[in-house]
Write a protein that holds these residues in place. Sequence first.
Motif, short mmCIF file in Angstrom:
data_model
loop_
_atom_site.label_atom_id
_atom_site.label_comp_id
_atom_site.label_asym_id
_atom_site.label_seq_id
_atom_site.Cartn_x
_atom_site.Cartn_y
_atom_site.Cartn_z
N GLN A 72 30.14 25.67 54.35
CA GLN A 72 29.52 27.01 54.40
C GLN A 72 28.04 26.96 54.80
O GLN A 72 27.24 27.76 54.32
N ARG A 73 27.68 26.01 55.63
CA ARG A 73 26.34 26.05 56.23
C ARG A 73 26.48 26.60 57.64
O ARG A 73 27.52 26.38 58.28
N CYS A 74 25.44 27.23 58.12
CA CYS A 74 25.50 27.62 59.53
C CYS A 74 25.49 26.38 60.41
O CYS A 74 25.93 26.41 61.55
N THR A 75 25.03 25.26 59.85
CA THR A 75 24.99 24.00 60.61
C THR A 75 26.22 23.11 60.35
O THR A 75 26.27 21.98 60.85
N SER A 76 27.19 23.58 59.57
CA SER A 76 28.35 22.75 59.25
C SER A 76 29.06 22.27 60.51
O SER A 76 29.15 23.01 61.49
N GLN A 86 14.15 22.14 47.03
CA GLN A 86 13.19 21.21 47.63
C GLN A 86 12.79 21.68 49.03
O GLN A 86 11.62 21.56 49.43
N GLU A 87 13.75 22.24 49.74
CA GLU A 87 13.46 22.75 51.09
C GLU A 87 12.41 23.87 51.00
O GLU A 87 11.52 23.98 51.85
N SER A 88 12.49 24.67 49.95
CA SER A 88 11.50 25.74 49.76
C SER A 88 10.14 25.16 49.39
O SER A 88 9.10 25.65 49.85
N SER A 98 24.17 18.96 60.25
CA SER A 98 23.51 19.75 59.20
C SER A 98 22.38 18.96 58.57
O SER A 98 22.17 17.79 58.89
N GLY A 99 21.66 19.62 57.68
CA GLY A 99 20.61 18.92 56.92
C GLY A 99 19.32 18.74 57.69
O GLY A 99 18.63 17.72 57.54
N ALA A 100 18.95 19.73 58.50
CA ALA A 100 17.70 19.64 59.26
C ALA A 100 16.48 19.66 58.34
O ALA A 100 16.51 20.28 57.28
N GLU A 101 15.44 18.96 58.74
CA GLU A 101 14.16 19.01 58.02
C GLU A 101 13.40 20.27 58.43
O GLU A 101 13.56 20.75 59.54
N PHE A 140 24.33 34.51 51.77
CA PHE A 140 24.59 33.92 50.45
C PHE A 140 24.41 32.41 50.44
O PHE A 140 24.14 31.81 49.41
N ASN A 141 24.55 31.75 51.60
CA ASN A 141 24.76 30.30 51.58
C ASN A 141 23.49 29.49 51.39
O ASN A 141 23.53 28.36 50.96
N PHE A 142 22.34 30.04 51.76
CA PHE A 142 21.05 29.43 51.42
C PHE A 142 20.20 30.51 50.75
O PHE A 142 19.27 31.05 51.34
N PRO A 143 20.55 30.83 49.50
CA PRO A 143 19.98 32.02 48.87
C PRO A 143 18.51 31.86 48.47
O PRO A 143 17.88 32.82 48.04
C1 UN1 Z 1 21.96 27.72 56.90
O1 UN1 Z 1 23.09 27.26 56.73
O2 UN1 Z 1 21.80 28.95 57.08
O3 UN1 Z 1 20.01 22.25 58.38
C2 UN1 Z 1 20.73 26.91 56.85
C3 UN1 Z 1 20.59 22.59 57.33
C4 UN1 Z 1 19.77 23.25 56.25
C5 UN1 Z 1 19.65 24.71 56.50
C6 UN1 Z 1 20.94 25.43 56.76
N1 UN1 Z 1 18.46 22.66 56.23
O4 UN1 Z 1 21.77 22.37 57.13
#
Ligand code: UN1
Length: 504
Positions: A293-297, A113-115, A452-455, A159-162
Motif C-alpha cells: 500500500q505504498r504509492c512506490t510499491s 523518522q521521515e518526518s 520504494s523507500g526513497a530518502e 491514509f498510507n503515509f498519514p
Molecule cells: C507514498 O506511498 O505515498 O519512497 C509515499 C517511499 C516512501 C514514501 C512513500 N519514502 O516508499
Amino acid sequence: MSNFLNRLGIEASNPGAASTSGFVDTKGREVPSTDPTTGDVIASVRLCSVDDYDTIVNEAQRVFAEWRMLPAPKRGEILREVGEALREHKTDLGALITREVGKVTSEGEGEVQESVDMADLAVGMSRQLNGLTMHSERASHRMYEQWHPLGVVGIITAFNFPNAVWAWNAMVAAAAGNTMIWKPSLKASLTAIATHRVCDAVFQKHGWGGVLNLVIGDDADVGEAMIRDRRVPLISATGSTRMGRHVGQVVAGRLGRCLLELGGNNAIIVEKSADLDLALRGVAFGAVGTAGQRCTSTRRLFLHRSIAGEFTKRLVAAYERIPIGDPSQSGILMGPLIDEDAVVMYEKAIATIREQGGQILTGGERLDRAGSFVKPTIVKADPSMPICKHETFAPILYVFEYDELNDAIAQQNDVDQGLSSAIFTDSFRSAESFLSHRGSDCGIANVNIGTSGAEIGGAFGGEKDTGGGREAGSDSWKAYMRRQTCTLNWGTDLPLAQGVTFDI
Ligand code: UN1
C-alpha cells in the motif's frame, strides 16, 4: 486504553478526539477510526463543516500576513524544535500509525523518522531559499530573482503515509513562509490529530498558532470547498489518479497551482547479471512492505528469461515464509490492508486476474482470521493483460519474462503511471541504459535498490498519471513559493531593453 493513545491526547472512547486546529469547536457528524488488525473502533472524530473550514482559512490568511515577515531562518528555528518534538514522540506516533493503518512497527516508526528528516531538511532550507542574479544588458542595472511565500497552502493526504506526506509538505511550506490547512484521509484521522497536536504545540509555544491548521471533513463538502477556494493558491494532493485528475482540473479552472503525487505502477527489472540475493530482498520489500500500500510499491517484475524460473521459485518460497499478523508484534513483516473495502478490491482484482489468464503462483485469498488480512500474491502474467496496467493498492505482484533489456524497459514504460522504477544488474552498460534518455520514464529510477523507500533528500514524485509534482528535497521548495524577477536601475539614464528608443 493504550498508553500511547493517552500520551498523544487521543481518548479511546466514543465520542473521542475533537478535530481542527484548536480554535474551532466542531459539532459535525462523528466518524469512527477503525483498527484494521481487529476491526475495533479506536476512537471517533467529529467532522468539520464548510463553515468551520471557512473560519480556519480566514485565520490561516490572517496569520500568513505576519508569518511571512518572520525571517526564514527564524522560521527554521521553530522547525528545528518541531523536529525535536517529533523525535520525542516517535515511538508513540509510530504505534498509533501501526494501530490505525496497520503498518508494522519499524515502518510506523520509520515514517515518523521521515518526518523528523523533513524537519531537519527544512531547517537548512530556511537559509537556502536562494534566487539567481543575472547580468543586465543595460548599463548600471542589476537584475535578480527572489522567492516569496504563496499564502495558505492546502494539503490533502492519503491514509498510507498519514504522518510523513504531511511533513513533506508542511515543513517546506512553513520554512517558505506559508501557512497551511491539512485535510487528511478519514481513514487515518487520529494520526493526523496526534501529528498536528505534537507539531502545533511547538508553534503555539512561540506564539504562532494558526500556521498549522487541520480540517477533518468529507471530500464532498470540505474537500470541494478547499480545492475551489481562491484564497488557497496551492493545493498539494496525494492519493489516487482519479482524485488527482479532479483536483487538477478544478484548481486549473481557477488558475491555481497544484502539486500532485498520485498513483504508481512501479516495476523492477532483474537482469541475468544481477546479484539475485539482493534482488530478492529488494523485490520482497517493494512488493510486500506496507502490505503493498505504498504509492512506490513494486507491482510488476520483469525477469530475464535465463533466471526467471529459479528466481520465481525462490520468491514464491520467500512469500510463503513472510510472517503476517498483528503489526505491533515483533517479527511480523506484513500487517492488514487498511479496511474491508481494500480487501474487496483485492478480491476483485484476483478474480479479474483469473479471467484475464493470469496464473496465481502463491496467495490470492484473504487470511482466515479477524481483521483485513490478505495473502501477498505473485501472478505469472503477460504484460498485455489489462489489469497489469492498473494500480491495485494491495500486495499483488505481476511477473513477466523478457529477453532483451530494451524490450523490458519499453514494457515497463508502457503504463499510464510513472512514479518509481528499478533495475537490478551488475552491468554498467545496462544500468546506464536504464538511466538514459531512452531508459525509465519515471520520476524515480534506482539501480540495485527496490522501487520504494526513497530518502527525503531527493525530489519525490513522478510523471504521466502520477501527476508531475515533486515534493520533499532538492529544489521542491520552489513549488511552495512565487518567483519574482527584479530589475534595478542605479544609473542616471533610462535605457530600454532590446535597444528600443522612446525619446520624449
Ligand atoms: C507514498 O506511498 O505515498 O519512497 C509515499 C517511499 C516512501 C514514501 C512513500 N519514502 O516508499
